[in-house]
Design a protein around this motif. Structure first.
Motif, short mmCIF file in Angstrom:
data_model
loop_
_atom_site.label_atom_id
_atom_site.label_comp_id
_atom_site.label_asym_id
_atom_site.label_seq_id
_atom_site.Cartn_x
_atom_site.Cartn_y
_atom_site.Cartn_z
N ALA A 64 0.68 4.87 -9.45
CA ALA A 64 -0.71 5.05 -9.90
C ALA A 64 -1.00 4.35 -11.22
O ALA A 64 -2.16 4.23 -11.62
CB ALA A 64 -1.04 6.54 -10.03
N ASN A 68 -1.31 -2.23 -9.57
CA ASN A 68 -1.32 -2.80 -8.22
C ASN A 68 -1.99 -1.80 -7.27
O ASN A 68 -1.40 -0.76 -6.94
CB ASN A 68 0.11 -3.09 -7.78
N SER A 69 -3.19 -2.10 -6.81
CA SER A 69 -3.90 -1.18 -5.93
C SER A 69 -3.33 -1.19 -4.51
O SER A 69 -3.79 -0.44 -3.65
CB SER A 69 -5.40 -1.54 -5.88
N ALA A 72 0.52 3.20 -3.99
CA ALA A 72 -0.20 4.45 -4.29
C ALA A 72 0.78 5.59 -4.48
O ALA A 72 1.89 5.60 -3.94
CB ALA A 72 -1.18 4.78 -3.18
N ASN A 99 -9.10 3.42 -8.85
CA ASN A 99 -9.29 2.43 -7.80
C ASN A 99 -8.57 2.96 -6.57
O ASN A 99 -7.36 3.25 -6.61
CB ASN A 99 -8.71 1.08 -8.22
N GLY A 101 -8.04 1.42 -3.77
CA GLY A 101 -7.36 0.40 -2.98
C GLY A 101 -7.86 0.39 -1.55
O GLY A 101 -9.07 0.40 -1.29
N CYS A 104 -9.57 3.93 1.16
CA CYS A 104 -10.96 4.39 1.13
C CYS A 104 -11.37 5.10 2.41
O CYS A 104 -12.41 5.76 2.46
CB CYS A 104 -11.89 3.22 0.85
N CYS A 138 -13.52 0.51 -0.88
CA CYS A 138 -12.18 -0.04 -1.01
C CYS A 138 -12.09 -1.04 -2.17
O CYS A 138 -12.99 -1.86 -2.37
CB CYS A 138 -11.77 -0.76 0.27
N ASN A 139 -11.01 -0.95 -2.92
CA ASN A 139 -10.67 -1.91 -3.97
C ASN A 139 -11.78 -2.12 -5.00
O ASN A 139 -11.98 -3.23 -5.51
CB ASN A 139 -10.30 -3.25 -3.34
N TRP A 141 -13.34 -0.52 -8.68
CA TRP A 141 -13.06 0.37 -9.80
C TRP A 141 -14.23 1.33 -10.02
O TRP A 141 -15.39 0.92 -10.04
CB TRP A 141 -12.81 -0.42 -11.07
N PRO A 173 -4.14 5.14 -5.56
CA PRO A 173 -3.48 3.88 -5.89
C PRO A 173 -3.46 3.56 -7.39
O PRO A 173 -2.44 3.13 -7.90
CB PRO A 173 -4.30 2.84 -5.11
N GLU A 174 -4.59 3.76 -8.09
CA GLU A 174 -4.63 3.34 -9.50
C GLU A 174 -5.42 4.32 -10.35
O GLU A 174 -6.53 4.73 -10.01
CB GLU A 174 -5.25 1.95 -9.63
#
Length: 195
Positions: A64, A68-69, A72, A99, A101, A104, A138-139, A141, A173-174
């Protein structure tokens, strides 16, 4: 000023006034309001990623915070579950970014709180996000801010509901934790006169 000559000749000085100036020391303070924080820098470095549980060796909490998204953190078991970061010393965090990733569609965090702690046992809620079934892109922020002026050594995202899986498990993921910005006061000068 120099005043009268003495009766025996020569002179003696006399002071009619003393003037000096004092200068205050500039001070630095934390800006508690995260909505004014313009930074996007990840503060979660040099410490340890922590969590309540993780599913396997490919879904550890460090994922996390790795930038890198495509990787996870995933919890192991039912919710609530959490992922967070332990700093070597206290930091004031008042802004964060998530994020999702490619998670979603399902399993992604839907409802959560951001909590701070200095002992890992007693946690203070600092921010919350509800509406767990709201769609996430998705992806992309998502940025959130809150007011905080307390330095905590641990912060966590406490997941209470995951989109698509309900309370089965949670993935993230982030997570970027952003340190509060500071402001420095200007010195002031005071003139003092003694007559």
């Amino acid at each position: 000023t120099l005043a009268n000559w003495t009766a025996g000749g020569g002179w003696s000085p006399s002071v009619s006034s003393i003037i000096w100036a004092t200068r205050s020391i500039p001070s630095t303070s934390v800006v508690a309001d995260g909505s004014t924080n313009t930074s996007t820098t990840q503060a979660a470095t040099g410490g340890t990623a922590i969590c309540s549980s993780y599913y396997n060796a490919s879904t550890v909490p460090a994922n996390a915070f790795d930038g890198n998204s495509g990787t996870a953190w995933e919890s192991n078991g039912s919710l609530p579950a959490w992922v967070g970061y332990q700093f070597s010393s206290g930091k004031v965090i008042n802004k964060y970014r998530v994020n999702v990733g490619n998670y979603c569609v399902s399993a992604i965090v839907g409802s959560w709180t951001i909590d701070g702690s200095n002992d890992g046992s007693s946690w203070t809620q600092l921010h919350s996000v509800g509406n767990g079934n709201n769609p996430r892109t998705c992806n992309v922020w998502e940025t959130y801010s809150f007011s905080n002026s307390t330095a905590y050594s641990r912060y966590r995202l406490y997941c209470t509901y995951a989109k698509g899986t309900g309370t089965a498990y949670c993935a993230l993921p982030e997570l970027v934790l952003i340190e509060a910005q500071t402001q420095t006061s200007n010195p002031t000068f005071t003139k003092v006169t003694i007559n």
